[in-house]
Structures are given as structure tokens and as C-alpha cells.
Scaffold this motif. Structure first.
Motif, short mmCIF file in Angstrom:
data_model
loop_
_atom_site.label_atom_id
_atom_site.label_comp_id
_atom_site.label_asym_id
_atom_site.label_seq_id
_atom_site.Cartn_x
_atom_site.Cartn_y
_atom_site.Cartn_z
N HIS A 104 0.96 -0.99 0.01
CA HIS A 104 -0.25 -0.21 -0.17
C HIS A 104 0.76 0.93 0.28
O HIS A 104 2.00 1.13 0.19
N VAL A 105 1.01 2.43 -0.75
CA VAL A 105 1.25 3.47 -0.09
C VAL A 105 0.43 4.83 -0.29
O VAL A 105 -0.87 4.86 -0.78
N ASP A 106 1.03 6.22 -0.07
CA ASP A 106 0.44 6.77 0.04
C ASP A 106 0.82 7.65 -1.25
O ASP A 106 0.97 8.23 -1.73
N GLU A 107 -1.12 7.60 -2.02
CA GLU A 107 -1.00 8.46 -3.24
C GLU A 107 -0.75 9.13 -3.43
O GLU A 107 -0.14 10.54 -3.99
N GLU A 108 -0.76 10.31 -1.73
CA GLU A 108 -0.74 11.88 -2.02
C GLU A 108 1.09 12.16 -2.02
O GLU A 108 1.34 13.63 -2.31
N MET A 109 2.15 11.12 -1.78
CA MET A 109 3.13 11.35 -1.93
C MET A 109 3.71 11.64 -3.42
O MET A 109 3.63 10.57 -3.96
N THR A 110 4.37 12.34 -3.29
CA THR A 110 5.23 12.52 -4.66
C THR A 110 6.94 12.96 -4.46
O THR A 110 7.07 13.31 -3.15
N GLU A 111 7.67 13.06 -4.98
CA GLU A 111 8.82 13.50 -5.30
C GLU A 111 9.68 14.77 -4.19
O GLU A 111 10.50 14.69 -4.16
#
Length: 200
Positions: A104-111
Motif C-alpha cells: 500500500h502506498v500514500d497516493e498523495e506522496m510525490t518526489e
């Protein structure tokens, strides 16, 4: 282990590196514990505060390193839903075990996002707990007989592009009516991984 300068902050890229490295060590541990390769093909290393066994077979080592590098990239792009290690009987092709790691990943997170906060030591302790459970699994899993082979299946999001030299389309190699045992999970605060093993 690639995180930002402080040991309590985790970026998307740093999290991807942590999870990919966890997969690499987990696969090594399962291949050793389940006797897919002879014990003499493994050597001891220290990781996560544990003595781990990793392959010293050059071909297998290169393959797993290539997989880990590809996984790191796919995790960074938030493409992976699940990674499965399948152990099968070489002669019958029958699937004997499926080690499933749901991501599962935090979809809001970007580089560009501000790093998340979680102590690296805490993440490593959570990973160590999973590795200990993998090692302890030999106490309840049926003994595997005969010649064994393994496959790695990666489930990506529909628009995921993968390295076709490493990955090819495959059947899911499910175990009908298999028993499932859930294993602990861990989180980097960017990615989280839930583990389980399904067996005959």
C-alpha cells in the motif's frame, strides 16, 4: 539504505529503497528456509539487527539484485500492488506455497513532497519481526519434498510498464483451498507491506 540526511525522515525514493531491500532479504530468507537451494549456497550477513542468510550463487544473486532494482523503480512510481514468491514442484509444476506481500502506498506522496517522519530504527525493528516470522514458519509449514523451483510474480497497476527481460505475463499460480497464515506487516509511513503465506 537511502533515506534523507536525518534518520527519522523518509522520502518516496527512500521508502522505495527500504521496501525493495526488504523484498530482496525476504526472498533470500524464504529460499533458504524452505530448502529451494542447498544450505551451502548461502552465507551469513548482519541486517536489521539479525544474522541473515543470503545466496552466494552468482547467477541467483545477480537475478535478485536486478529484481530489487526494478522493484525500487516501480515502488518509486507507486506502480506495485503485490509481490508474490511462488514455490513449485519442478516435476508436477504444482504450486506448493505462495508468499504474498501486499503493498500500500500514500497516493498523495510525490518526489517533491515533504518527507514523512518515522525513525529508521523503528522501521528496521518492524522488518526484523517479519523476518523472524519467516524463519519460524518452518515450525508449521509442511516439509517440502522433491526438486523445487521458485517464481516471482509482481502485480502492478494496469498502466505499469515493467522490464520485459525480467518479467513476463504469467498465470497467478494459485493454491485452491490452501491454508493462509498472516505474517506481521511493516510501514515506512510512505509504503506499508502486509505479508502472508498460503500453503497446501
Amino acid at each position: 539504505m537511502a533515506t534523507t540526511l536525518q534518520s527519522n525522515t523518509v522520502t518516496l525514493q527512500g521508502s522505495a529503497a527500504i521496501v525493495a531491500e526488504f523484498f530482496e532479504f525476504s526472498v533470500n530468507s524464504i529460499l533458504y528456509q524452505r530448502g529451494v537451494y542447498p544450505p551451502e549456497n548461502f552465507c551469513r550477513v548482519q541486517k536489521y539487527g539479525l544474522t541473515m542468510l543470503v545466496t552466494d550463487d552468482e547467477r541467483l544473486k545477480d537475478y535478485l539484485q536486478g529484481v530489487a532494482n526494478q522493484l525500487k523503480e516501480l515502488l518509486r512510481k507507486k506502480m506495485i500492488r503485490q509481490l508474490v514468491l511462488v514455490i513449485a514442484d519442478v516435476e508436477t509444476k504444482e504450486t506448493l506455497e505462495r508468499w504474498e506481500f501486499k503493498v500500500h502506498v500514500d497516493e498523495e506522496m510525490t518526489e517533491e513532497s515533504a518527507p514523512k517522519t518515522k525513525e529508521l530504527k523503528t522501521i528496521q525493528q518492524e522488518i526484523a519481526a517479519i523476518i523472524r516470522q519467516i524463519v519460524a514458519s518452518v515450525t508449521f509449514l509442511p516439509q517440502l519434498e522433491g526438486q523445487l523451483a521458485f517464481d516471482l510474480l509482481v502485480y502492478t497497476k494496469k498502466d505499469g510498464e515493467v522490464n520485459e527481460e525480467l518479467w513476463a505475463d504469467s498465470k497467478p499460480m494459485l493454491i485452491e483451498g490452501g491454508q493462509m497464515v498472516k505474517i506481521k506487516s511493516f510501514s515506512t509511513s510512505v509504503h506499508s507491506v502486509d505479508a502472508a503465506v498460503v500453503y497446501r
